[in-house]
Design a protein around this motif. Structure first.
Motif, short mmCIF file in Angstrom:
data_model
loop_
_atom_site.label_atom_id
_atom_site.label_comp_id
_atom_site.label_asym_id
_atom_site.label_seq_id
_atom_site.Cartn_x
_atom_site.Cartn_y
_atom_site.Cartn_z
N ASP A 9 0.74 -1.17 0.36
CA ASP A 9 -0.09 0.26 -0.16
C ASP A 9 0.72 1.71 -0.59
O ASP A 9 1.69 1.60 0.96
N LEU A 10 0.72 2.50 -0.88
CA LEU A 10 1.53 3.71 -0.82
C LEU A 10 0.58 4.46 -0.84
O LEU A 10 -0.47 4.35 -1.30
N ILE A 58 -1.40 -0.73 -4.22
CA ILE A 58 -1.95 0.30 -4.08
C ILE A 58 -1.82 1.47 -3.74
O ILE A 58 -0.99 1.62 -3.01
N LYS A 59 -1.96 2.70 -5.12
CA LYS A 59 -2.17 3.50 -5.18
C LYS A 59 -2.86 4.46 -3.81
O LYS A 59 -4.08 4.69 -4.93
N LEU A 60 -2.43 4.79 -2.92
CA LEU A 60 -3.70 5.57 -2.47
C LEU A 60 -3.09 6.70 -2.79
O LEU A 60 -3.04 8.02 -1.72
N GLY A 61 -4.32 7.17 -3.61
CA GLY A 61 -3.94 9.38 -3.83
C GLY A 61 -2.92 9.52 -4.83
O GLY A 61 -1.78 8.40 -4.85
N PRO A 62 -2.11 10.88 -4.32
CA PRO A 62 -1.42 11.33 -5.92
C PRO A 62 -0.04 11.17 -5.18
O PRO A 62 0.12 10.99 -4.09
N GLY A 63 1.04 11.20 -5.85
CA GLY A 63 2.55 11.13 -5.81
C GLY A 63 3.12 9.58 -5.28
O GLY A 63 4.23 9.26 -4.75
N GLY A 82 -3.69 -1.02 -8.35
CA GLY A 82 -4.76 0.06 -8.34
C GLY A 82 -4.09 1.02 -8.07
O GLY A 82 -3.56 1.42 -7.39
N GLY A 83 -5.21 1.78 -7.79
CA GLY A 83 -5.47 3.18 -7.52
C GLY A 83 -5.43 4.37 -8.13
O GLY A 83 -4.22 4.54 -9.17
N GLY A 84 -6.58 4.71 -8.76
CA GLY A 84 -6.30 6.21 -9.98
C GLY A 84 -6.46 5.17 -11.30
O GLY A 84 -6.40 5.94 -12.38
N ILE A 85 -6.54 4.04 -11.68
CA ILE A 85 -6.49 3.41 -12.89
C ILE A 85 -7.66 3.67 -13.68
O ILE A 85 -9.05 3.49 -13.37
N ASP A 148 -13.11 6.42 -4.11
CA ASP A 148 -12.36 7.96 -3.53
C ASP A 148 -12.28 7.61 -2.00
O ASP A 148 -12.44 8.25 -1.34
N ARG A 149 -11.05 6.53 -2.32
CA ARG A 149 -10.43 5.96 -1.25
C ARG A 149 -11.34 5.44 0.19
O ARG A 149 -10.95 6.20 0.62
#
Length: 253
Positions: A9-10, A58-63, A82-85, A148-149
């Motif tokens: 988790d990022l 999993i990309k939790l938000g930007p950056g 996953g995350g923003g795909i 949305d997260r």
């Protein structure tokens, strides 16, 4: 048999374990259980070395793009992303080394499920490269998908009928129980039991696993048909509930 699926988790470019229900776009940051000094690629390399397949990033938000690509590069073809795909970038993430893409929020127009968006995604990458994430919260109707997260409830409930409806468009389902995510207080056994009784596609459950006994409980309640992720309770993420080598051994039985 239930398998342990690893996770990375990022958040803000770092590998973290957070309490899922505390993610917000405004206000204070999420409650963090663990922030790793090691990079995402180091965790991915460890999972590759130990033959742990089907894990997710999993990309939790930007950056988080650079950290995600670092993980995928460390184990090309061994991790999902996953995350923003969405349909516009899914092929790019597959080319970067992801085995499959995981999608939730983009499948909704506002908070309403959009069949047109699912079809567009499948037309772009194929159903065999898509994992539909039905991360959810407890509601009066049972479990309702949160996007949305995990902040916004949608019009889609997690039921056997919903799984039947979506199964032709994906290869797997990933389901976070957002209300217990990161709390290490035990799994949502009713949700796991329902998912195991359906068993029309591979399913991975995430949320609340605190010990090896919880992994065993997922196997028992689902008849071995649902896989499980362990996050905050795991020693490699600062937890005290279960050792990573125990789960590697579990998968090798």
């Amino acid at each position: 048999m239930t398998k342990f699926r690893p996770c990375i988790d990022l958040h803000q470019g770092k590998v973290k374990q957070i309490v899922g229900g505390t993610l917000r776009d405004d206000g204070p940051g999420p409650k963090e259980n663990f922030v790793a000094s090691a990079g995402a690629g180091e965790f991915a390399e460890m999972f590759r070395r130990d033959g742990l397949t089907g894990g997710h990033v999993i990309k939790l938000g930007p950056g988080n793009e650079d950290a995600a690509k670092e993980a995928l590069s460390a184990w090309s073809g061994g991790l999902q992303i996953g995350g923003g795909i969405h349909a516009g970038n899914a092929a790019e993430w597959l080319a970067a080394g992801a085995s499959r893409v995981i999608v939730t929020s983009w499948l909704f127009d506002g908070a309403r499920f959009s069949e047109d968006r699912v079809r567009e995604l499948v037309d772009t990458i194929g159903a065999d490269r898509l994992i539909i994430d039905l991360s959810c919260r407890r509601t009066a109707s049972g479990w309702t998908v949160a996007m949305d997260r995990w902040q916004t409830l949608t019009d889609l409930d997690v039921t056997p009928a919903t799984l039947d409806r979506l199964a032709p468009w994906c290869d797997e389902f990933l389901i976070h129980a957002a209300d217990v995510e990161g709390l290490c207080g035990g799994i949502d056994g009713e949700l796991v039991e329902m998912l195991g009784a359906w068993a029309g596609r591979p399913v991975t459950y995430a949320g609340g696993a605190a010990s090896l006994a919880d992994v065993e409980k997922v196997q028992s309640l689902s008849g071995g048909k649902v896989d499980v992720t362990v996050g905050s309770a795991l020693d490699i993420f600062g937890g005290k509930g279960v050792r990573y080598d125990e789960l590697v051994a579990w998968n090798r039985r």
